[in-house]
Design a protein around this motif. Structure first.
Motif, PDB file in Angstrom:
ATOM      1  N   ALA A  90       0.958  -1.217   0.120  1.00  0.00           N
ATOM      2  CA  ALA A  90       0.024  -0.071   0.027  1.00  0.00           C
ATOM      3  C   ALA A  90       0.881   1.286  -0.070  1.00  0.00           C
ATOM      4  O   ALA A  90       2.323   1.214   0.437  1.00  0.00           O
ATOM      5  N   TYR A  91       0.433   2.545  -0.252  1.00  0.00           N
ATOM      6  CA  TYR A  91       1.225   3.638  -0.317  1.00  0.00           C
ATOM      7  C   TYR A  91       1.631   4.080   0.911  1.00  0.00           C
ATOM      8  O   TYR A  91       0.764   4.190   2.036  1.00  0.00           O
ATOM      9  N   PRO A  92       2.871   4.137   1.021  1.00  0.00           N
ATOM     10  CA  PRO A  92       3.554   4.081   2.510  1.00  0.00           C
ATOM     11  C   PRO A  92       3.262   5.381   3.134  1.00  0.00           C
ATOM     12  O   PRO A  92       3.396   5.295   4.331  1.00  0.00           O
ATOM     13  N   ASN A  93       2.961   6.333   2.408  1.00  0.00           N
ATOM     14  CA  ASN A  93       2.635   7.848   3.015  1.00  0.00           C
ATOM     15  C   ASN A  93       1.220   8.048   3.360  1.00  0.00           C
ATOM     16  O   ASN A  93       0.796   9.147   3.659  1.00  0.00           O
ATOM     17  N   MET A  94       0.367   7.015   3.002  1.00  0.00           N
ATOM     18  CA  MET A  94      -1.046   7.302   3.433  1.00  0.00           C
ATOM     19  C   MET A  94      -1.370   6.504   4.858  1.00  0.00           C
ATOM     20  O   MET A  94      -0.763   5.445   4.956  1.00  0.00           O
ATOM     21  N   GLU A  98      -7.052   6.193   5.031  1.00  0.00           N
ATOM     22  CA  GLU A  98      -6.849   6.954   3.605  1.00  0.00           C
ATOM     23  C   GLU A  98      -6.829   6.016   2.619  1.00  0.00           C
ATOM     24  O   GLU A  98      -7.383   6.318   1.669  1.00  0.00           O
ATOM     25  N   TYR A  99      -6.011   5.010   2.690  1.00  0.00           N
ATOM     26  CA  TYR A  99      -5.890   3.794   1.754  1.00  0.00           C
ATOM     27  C   TYR A  99      -7.170   3.281   1.366  1.00  0.00           C
ATOM     28  O   TYR A  99      -7.642   3.133   0.214  1.00  0.00           O
ATOM     29  N   PHE A 102      -9.494   5.518  -0.366  1.00  0.00           N
ATOM     30  CA  PHE A 102      -8.962   5.947  -1.896  1.00  0.00           C
ATOM     31  C   PHE A 102      -9.684   4.741  -2.582  1.00  0.00           C
ATOM     32  O   PHE A 102     -10.389   5.237  -3.618  1.00  0.00           O
ATOM     33  N   VAL A 103      -9.588   3.365  -2.268  1.00  0.00           N
ATOM     34  CA  VAL A 103      -9.992   2.305  -3.093  1.00  0.00           C
ATOM     35  C   VAL A 103     -11.687   2.384  -3.156  1.00  0.00           C
ATOM     36  O   VAL A 103     -12.249   2.033  -4.131  1.00  0.00           O
ATOM     37  N   GLN A 105     -13.500   5.030  -2.914  1.00  0.00           N
ATOM     38  CA  GLN A 105     -13.971   6.198  -3.783  1.00  0.00           C
ATOM     39  C   GLN A 105     -13.636   5.861  -5.275  1.00  0.00           C
ATOM     40  O   GLN A 105     -14.370   6.191  -6.058  1.00  0.00           O
ATOM     41  N   ARG A 134       0.446   5.878   9.495  1.00  0.00           N
ATOM     42  CA  ARG A 134       1.008   5.782   7.911  1.00  0.00           C
ATOM     43  C   ARG A 134       1.466   4.070   7.714  1.00  0.00           C
ATOM     44  O   ARG A 134       1.712   3.665   8.535  1.00  0.00           O
ATOM     45  N   GLN A 147      -4.336  -5.229   3.069  1.00  0.00           N
ATOM     46  CA  GLN A 147      -4.718  -5.497   1.853  1.00  0.00           C
ATOM     47  C   GLN A 147      -5.906  -6.326   1.783  1.00  0.00           C
ATOM     48  O   GLN A 147      -6.683  -6.330   0.789  1.00  0.00           O
ATOM     49  N   ARG A 150      -9.029  -4.399   2.142  1.00  0.00           N
ATOM     50  CA  ARG A 150      -9.356  -3.604   0.749  1.00  0.00           C
ATOM     51  C   ARG A 150      -9.984  -4.332  -0.160  1.00  0.00           C
ATOM     52  O   ARG A 150     -10.790  -4.054  -0.900  1.00  0.00           O
TER      53      ARG A 150
ATOM     54  N   ARG B  18       3.680  14.039   0.549  1.00  0.00           N
ATOM     55  CA  ARG B  18       4.038  13.401   1.959  1.00  0.00           C
ATOM     56  C   ARG B  18       5.399  12.835   1.661  1.00  0.00           C
ATOM     57  O   ARG B  18       5.740  12.287   2.970  1.00  0.00           O
ATOM     58  N   THR B 237       2.490  -1.713  -5.598  1.00  0.00           N
ATOM     59  CA  THR B 237       1.164  -1.369  -5.521  1.00  0.00           C
ATOM     60  C   THR B 237       0.823  -1.104  -6.953  1.00  0.00           C
ATOM     61  O   THR B 237      -0.579  -1.061  -7.075  1.00  0.00           O
TER      62      THR B 237
END
Lengths: 253, 456
Positions: A90-94, A98-99, A102-103, A105, A134, A147, A150, B18, B237
């Motif tokens: 997953a995105y490391p800075n989210m 938030e992750y 995002f999915v 949405q 994060r 994951q 998700r 970020r 990802t």
């Protein structure tokens, strides 16, 4: 069997350059069913999953998901599936939340539906307060739980799980299996699963198929397969299936 | 579909801004670098001025004793920053030896020595010599500033002498007019418009910024774009992202848009730092700037530049519009290329290396273009120029100035075609399976390893 067929794989072939990865396999999965592909590394499980997930194009053959062709209608197929690759990050800075947002949405136009999906995801992940931290602070197991959450939260028609508990410790693996089984039963999702873990497969699956060097060796319920080879468990049955075909376990990664 | 694109762009921007590496390397460091440089230059200039204002200790070794040496002594001692000790040399003593001895004593910053017969030579209009010994105490700008005071003194002395002769020779004439019989008022005529020559020279000397500005912006954009796709590969990802109900091309577009946003923020930050630098350097008080001439700074309020409206008038609105559109097209082309190419990489480091290799060689012809006139090239050269990628902004300004507008329109059209082609191919790349499998093949053939060394 009165159930509708949700996934249909017909004479599927995939060749990378001059190396065949999948050699004309066929199988189908009915709605609400949990179906497992069992085989060693390099057997063609992940390639098959990726073709169903519309990421790879088949060299020949046909794959239909809920009646939609993966090649000619990839977007329709993606709307109906949720794919968990074996190595998914997953995105490391989210943050975890938030992750999931995002999915959600991406899948749902209605904000209410998206919010509900996120709530489900948070429940499935069971990360507690860490959901607002994060992702880069997560352990491997926490990332896998996120994951899987998700993949489950969107209530897909077809859930594709490639080694869902790979790299997860025993305690968390048990949690993940329970979640998958519960969601599949409660939401009526159809699941295509690949795993090396025979216990996991036996616990989760309604039907299984042994796959080796791009070919399906046998297909049936775990009980039928074990009975056919006179084996006490699926692992033993797999070895005997190979021996019956005159094959060895020397698959490459 | 626009909703999903917005969601993707939002995700990309959030992930990029970020990332501490991007904030540090792309946004903070470039601006801080200029601010710190400005402070350093300003500090050096202030120290130089302080050194000068502390006073220049001067020894005036007089072996002549005539009116001409008296006049030099009075000019030297009247300078506000000088403290002058007059030392008479006795007959038989060597002026140069005495001056060197005083310079070596460490008590003086400057030793001016006038040999015997100096006044006689001046009076007879024969060549005369003044010896000057500057004591160097360091290699800094501040240390070198003090001795420069003597140059001004001697120039002033020369002018005084010449005026004295002119007064004697032409008692009814103004010696200032005789010394400077005419004033040059120089103007450059460009496209029928008269402009101050000084302003034009400044515009020419600053034309490197037309190259440097886009270069910085494009390199920043390429690097951010590469990082954006590199993170997807590094964190694994991309496979999940491409399996979501979105079109592959939207992934490409969202990355390009988000990178553009972050690149513009980075460029604004860089511009802010550069502005602070210029203000810091240019805002030194006039007297400090003139005394600290070694810094090369122009005094604040220097009127040699051209206003924006003058530049606009000079180049034409069409040229400026083409240049601006050209900047946008160049950025988009670099972004799309960088994203597509860096998708072959397996991590951020490889991605940035690949993106750098791809676009940097394309800038070599642009660099050469800075030194060439378009009109000096033959038809073939001009045709090649018209097809150069990323060249529209620089080419537009040059073509507009040289009166060959067709070449900038041709280059704009060519770059538009390049962008559309890359967009089309990039969309197909992201829709296809090669984006996931190409690295395996490239690595198998040693391509990645050859370009970026090891790495996985």
């Amino acid at each position: 069997m009165s159930k509708d067929r949700l996934l249909s794989v017909e004479r599927l072939v995939k060749i990378y350059g001059d190396k065949p990865a999948v050699r004309g396999i066929s199988f189908s999965v009915d709605e609400g069913e949990i179906f497992a592909l069992i085989g060693p590394n390099g057997a063609g499980k992940t390639t098959t999953m990726r073709i169903i997930a519309t990421l790879l194009k088949p060299t020949s053959g046909r794959v239909l998901v809920d009646g939609h062709d993966v090649v000619s209608e990839p977007l329709e197929v993606r709307r109906r599936i949720s794919y968990l690759p074996e190595e998914a990050g997953a995105y490391p800075n989210m943050t975890g939340r938030e992750y999931l947002e995002f999915v959600a949405q991406v899948y749902f136009e209605d904000p209410g539906e998206a919010r509900a999906a996120v709530e489900r995801g948070i429940e499935y992940a069971a990360l507690g307060d860490a959901i607002d931290e994060r992702v880069k602070t997560y352990s491997k197991g926490m990332k896998r739980r996120l994951q899987l959450a998700r993949a489950l939260m969107t209530r897909p028609r077809l859930l594709l799980l490639d080694e869902p508990t790979s790299g997860v410790d025993v305690v968390h693996a048990v949690h993940l299996r329970r979640v998958v089984k519960r969601v599949a039963r409660e939401e009526g999702s159809t699941v295509l699963l690949s795993s090396h873990n025979m216990l996991e497969v036996e616990y989760l699956s309604d039907r299984v198929a042994f796959i080796h060097e791009g070919r399906i060796l046998v297909e049936g319920t775990p009980g039928e397969v074990k009975k056919r080879y006179g084996a006490g468990n699926l692992e033993e049955a797999f070895v005997r299936a190979l021996e019956e075909q005159g094959l060895s376990l020397g698959g490459s990664g | 579909m626009a909703r999903r694109l917005k969601v993707l762009v939002s995700k990309e921007v959030r992930e990029l801004v970020r990332d501490p590496k991007i904030i540090l390397v792309m946004i903070l460091v470039p601006s801080l670098m200029f601010i710190i440089m400005g402070e350093a230059v300003g500090f050096a200039a202030e120290k130089t001025a302080e050194e000068i204002l502390k006073g220049v200790d001067t020894a005036f070794v007089d072996g002549d004793g005539g009116w001409a040496s008296d006049l030099l002594y009075s000019i030297a001692s009247s300078a506000p920053v000088s403290r002058v000790d007059r030392i008479q040399v006795t007959h038989g003593e060597d002026v140069a030896d005495r001056a060197l001895e005083l310079a070596a004593s460490g008590r003086y910053d400057l030793v001016i020595a006038v040999p015997q017969g100096f006044t006689e030579n001046i009076t007879s209009a024969r060549p005369a010599v003044v010896l000057v010994y500057s004591v160097v105490r360091g290699l800094s700008v501040a240390a070198g500033a003090k001795p420069e005071v003597v140059t001004g003194l001697l120039e002033s002395y020369k002018e005084h002498l010449v005026k004295q002769w002119l007064r004697r020779a032409f008692p009814d004439k103004d010696p200032n007019v005789l010394l400077n019989p005419f004033t040059v008022v120089e103007e450059a005529v460009v496209k029928g418009k008269a402009l101050p020559q000084q302003a034009l020279s400044m515009l020419m000397s600053q034309s490197f910024l037309l190259f440097l500005g886009p270069l910085i912006l494009l390199s920043m954009a390429a690097s951010i774009a590469a990082a954006s796709i590199g993170v997807e590969k590094e964190e694994k990802t991309l496979e999940t992202l491409l399996s979501l109900p979105i079109r592959g091309r939207d992934v490409l577009f969202s990355k390009a848009i988000a990178t553009l946003i972050v690149a513009v923020i980075g460029t604004l930050s860089l511009s802010l730092g550069f502005t602070v630098y210029m203000r810091r350097v240019l805002s030194m008080p006039l007297e400090i700037a003139s005394q600290a001439g070694a810094t090369g700074a122009q005094p604040y309020g220097y009127s040699g530049g051209l206003g924006f409206s003058q530049v606009l008038e000079l180049l034409g609105v069409g040229t400026v519009v083409v240049a601006v559109v050209g900047v946008f097209l160049s950025i988009m082309l670099v972004l799309l290329l960088s994203i597509v190419v860096s998708s072959l990489a397996g991590n951020v480091r490889e991605a940035q290396a690949l993106a750098g290799y791809i676009w940097l060689p394309l800038f070599i012809p642009l660099f050469a273009m800075m030194f060439l006139n378009i009109t000096s090239l033959g038809p073939l050269g001009q045709a090649v120029l018209a097809m150069l990628p990323f060249a529209t902004p620089l080419l537009a300004l040059k073509a507009g100035f040289e009166g060959v507008p067709w070449i900038m329109y041709a280059n704009l059209a060519t770059n538009l075609a390049y962008s559309l082609l890359v967009l089309f191919l990039g969309a197909r790349w992201f829709e296809g399976e090669k984006i996931l499998t190409a690295r395996i093949r490239a690595r198998r053939r040693g391509l990645i390893r050859g370009l970026v060394g090891t790495g996985r």
